[in-house]
Write a protein that holds these residues in place. Structure first.
Motif, mmCIF file in Angstrom:
data_model
loop_
_atom_site.group_PDB
_atom_site.id
_atom_site.type_symbol
_atom_site.label_atom_id
_atom_site.label_comp_id
_atom_site.label_asym_id
_atom_site.label_seq_id
_atom_site.Cartn_x
_atom_site.Cartn_y
_atom_site.Cartn_z
ATOM 1 N N TRP A 16 1.446 -9.449 5.165
ATOM 2 C CA TRP A 16 2.121 -8.187 4.865
ATOM 3 C C TRP A 16 3.627 -8.421 4.920
ATOM 4 C CZ3 TRP A 16 -0.025 -2.867 5.574
ATOM 5 C CH2 TRP A 16 -1.412 -2.851 5.502
ATOM 6 N N ILE A 59 1.343 -6.942 -0.018
ATOM 7 C CA ILE A 59 0.306 -7.637 0.746
ATOM 8 C C ILE A 59 -0.219 -8.802 -0.086
ATOM 9 C CG2 ILE A 59 -1.918 -7.397 1.913
ATOM 10 C CD1 ILE A 59 -1.301 -4.332 2.015
ATOM 11 N N GLY A 118 1.105 -2.258 -0.972
ATOM 12 C CA GLY A 118 0.561 -1.557 0.184
ATOM 13 C C GLY A 118 1.133 -0.154 0.274
#
Length: 113
Positions: free
Chosen positions: A32, A49, A60
């Motif tokens: 992430w 991500i 994300g």
């Protein structure tokens, strides 16, 4: 692919949004990249991500507000605690928590114990 000092490097999928000083965290085997600087000193609320299994990036859930770049002021950290992902904002004394597919600003630090 290139090799140097016994390490092998391979170019993978390009990042969706270029950024600098983003917070990062590995969650469920995926990388992430959270917030950070975008373009000319614009602070970001985007999350990208990376899935190494499929060599793909996904967008994300965006943060509820822009956050300062991580290394520029040392204020933002991504931490896993109690099975949840927390984004700690040390300057403001609050954290942002990823829960049920959305970020929630909660106003405090998680306690360990």
């Amino acid at each position: 692919t290139s090799e140097e000092n016994g390490f092998s490097w391979t170019v993978k999928a390009d990042l969706l949004t270029s950024r600098w000083y983003a917070a990062s965290h590995v969650r469920d085997g995926k990388l992430w990249l959270i917030g950070g600087g975008l373009g000319e000193h614009i602070l970001g609320n985007s999350v990208n991500i990376y899935d190494p299994e499929s060599d793909t990036w996904a967008t994300g859930p965006p943060l509820p507000r822009h956050v300062w770049p991580l290394a520029a002021v040392g204020s933002i950290r991504a931490v896993a605690h109690d099975g949840q992902l927390h984004l700690l904002d040390q300057r403001a004394g609050s954290f942002t928590l990823y829960k049920n597919g959305a970020w929630v600003e909660t106003g405090g630090f998680p306690t360990c114990g």
